[in-house]
Design an enzyme around this catalytic site. Structure first.
Site, short mmCIF file in Angstrom:
data_model
loop_
_atom_site.label_atom_id
_atom_site.label_comp_id
_atom_site.label_asym_id
_atom_site.label_seq_id
_atom_site.Cartn_x
_atom_site.Cartn_y
_atom_site.Cartn_z
N GLY A 97 42.78 39.97 84.83
CA GLY A 97 42.37 39.44 86.11
C GLY A 97 41.93 38.00 86.00
O GLY A 97 42.14 37.35 84.98
N VAL A 106 38.83 34.89 87.54
CA VAL A 106 37.53 34.64 88.17
C VAL A 106 37.59 33.33 88.93
O VAL A 106 38.07 32.32 88.41
CB VAL A 106 36.41 34.58 87.11
CG1 VAL A 106 35.06 34.31 87.78
CG2 VAL A 106 36.35 35.86 86.30
N ASP A 121 33.12 44.02 72.77
CA ASP A 121 33.94 42.85 73.11
C ASP A 121 33.21 41.55 72.82
O ASP A 121 33.29 40.59 73.59
CB ASP A 121 34.35 42.90 74.58
CG ASP A 121 35.69 42.20 74.85
OD1 ASP A 121 36.38 41.85 73.86
OD2 ASP A 121 36.04 42.02 76.02
#
Length: 317
Positions: free
Chosen positions: A50, A52, A159
């Site tokens: 995705g 931002v 992560d």
């Protein structure tokens, strides 16, 4: 004994709490088009799943970061899970703050959080140089606090990397962790589904168990150690945590012997204290790996020598 009981309770409760939050959020998802309520200013970042954008609320003028995940390639549960994990952790000062707004448009799922206008940690790491030592220590202290908070909630972040550390000033006095799509409850069984990268712990790199490996906080300790090495040197300690990587092979020899003469050549710009810190965080056996908080014992020691060798795979923004 009470602290141990509280920690055990948190690990047990984590999946239940998340499931309840998921159910509530799914029922209260706001359906709207982005342009109806927000003016898009510019893109702040783009990743595999995705992107931002920086937006302002059309009525209030409030600046916000809006993470958008395409509905065509994102399951609703995947989106809700990431949002709810982030929301449940957002009270910590070194974890990104949330506005508590999740939306669904015709093309995207999205949620709003505080904008970091100084980009992320990868943007200030100079290849083969790193960042100034005081800034590296500022990062270390804040990341330890954030990771310990996540672990206290029975979760493993999974992560840790510079791209997921947002900056609120150039000197790293205020940083925040973001992106919780890979965060899972401790004990979740996971298989290696993507390629091996420098941050991948060896127990995942070499796993052949079809059932997967039960994850714990030692995975975050490993990735945190790799991140600190990158901050201090500007390059990765290895490209893959596999024996056929020559840099990792040299590291394995040093881990096994502990002899200074076996210290890999591209580690020689680190002080003995920094090497000890990383040797603990990067123990090959996860059962012997030091916790992330172990780094705090070394923050008052020098970490970097100015005349060390600079040789390795450069970290590139």
């Amino acid at each position: 004994m009470a602290e141990s009981s509280d920690a055990t309770a948190a690990v047990t409760a984590a999946p239940t709490v998340l499931d309840e939050l998921l159910e509530i959020t799914a029922q209260s998802l706001v359906r709207t088009e982005v342009a109806e309520h927000y003016e898009v200013i510019r893109e702040l970042g783009r990743g595999k799943y995705g992107h931002v954008v920086l937006v302002t609320h059309r009525q209030r003028g409030t600046p916000m970061a809006l993470k958008l995940l395409p509905k065509a390639s994102t399951k609703l549960h995947t989106f809700l899970y990431e949002y709810c994990v982030a929301l449940s952790l957002a009270t910590h000062p070194a974890i990104i703050s949330m506005f508590g707004i999740a939306i669904e448009s015709s093309q995207y799922y999205g949620f709003l959080y505080e904008p970091a206008l100084h980009k992320d940690l990868i943007s200030i790491i100079k290849p083969r140089d790193g960042i100034p030592e005081p800034a590296a220590k500022q990062c270390a202290k804040q990341l330890v606090s954030a990771l310990e908070f996540i672990h206290s909630r029975g979760l493993v972040y999974r992560d840790v990397k510079p791209e997921n550390v947002l900056l609120f000033d150039p000197e790293c006095r205020r940083i925040k962790l973001t992106d919780f799509g890979l965060t899972r409850p401790k004990g979740t069984k996971l298989k290696l589904v993507a390629g091996v990268i420098p941050y991948t712990a060896p127990e995942l790199s070499n796993t052949t168990d079809a059932q997967g490996v039960p994850i714990d906080t030692s995975l975050d300790a490993w990735a945190f150690g790799v991140l600190l090495f990158c901050l201090l040197t500007g390059y990765f300690p290895w490209e893959q945590s596999l024996p056929d990587d020559p840099f990792f092979e040299d590291f394995m020899l040093w881990q096994e012997t502990g002899l200074e003469e076996n210290l890999p050549r591209h580690w020689k710009r680190l002080t003995a204290e920094a090497a000890l810190m990383l040797r603990s965080l990067l123990a090959l056996d996860p059962a012997k790996r030091g916790p992330v908080g172990g780094a705090l014992r070394y923050v008052d020691c020098p970490w970097r020598l100015e005349d060390g060798c600079s040789e390795g795979a450069a970290v590139k923004p």
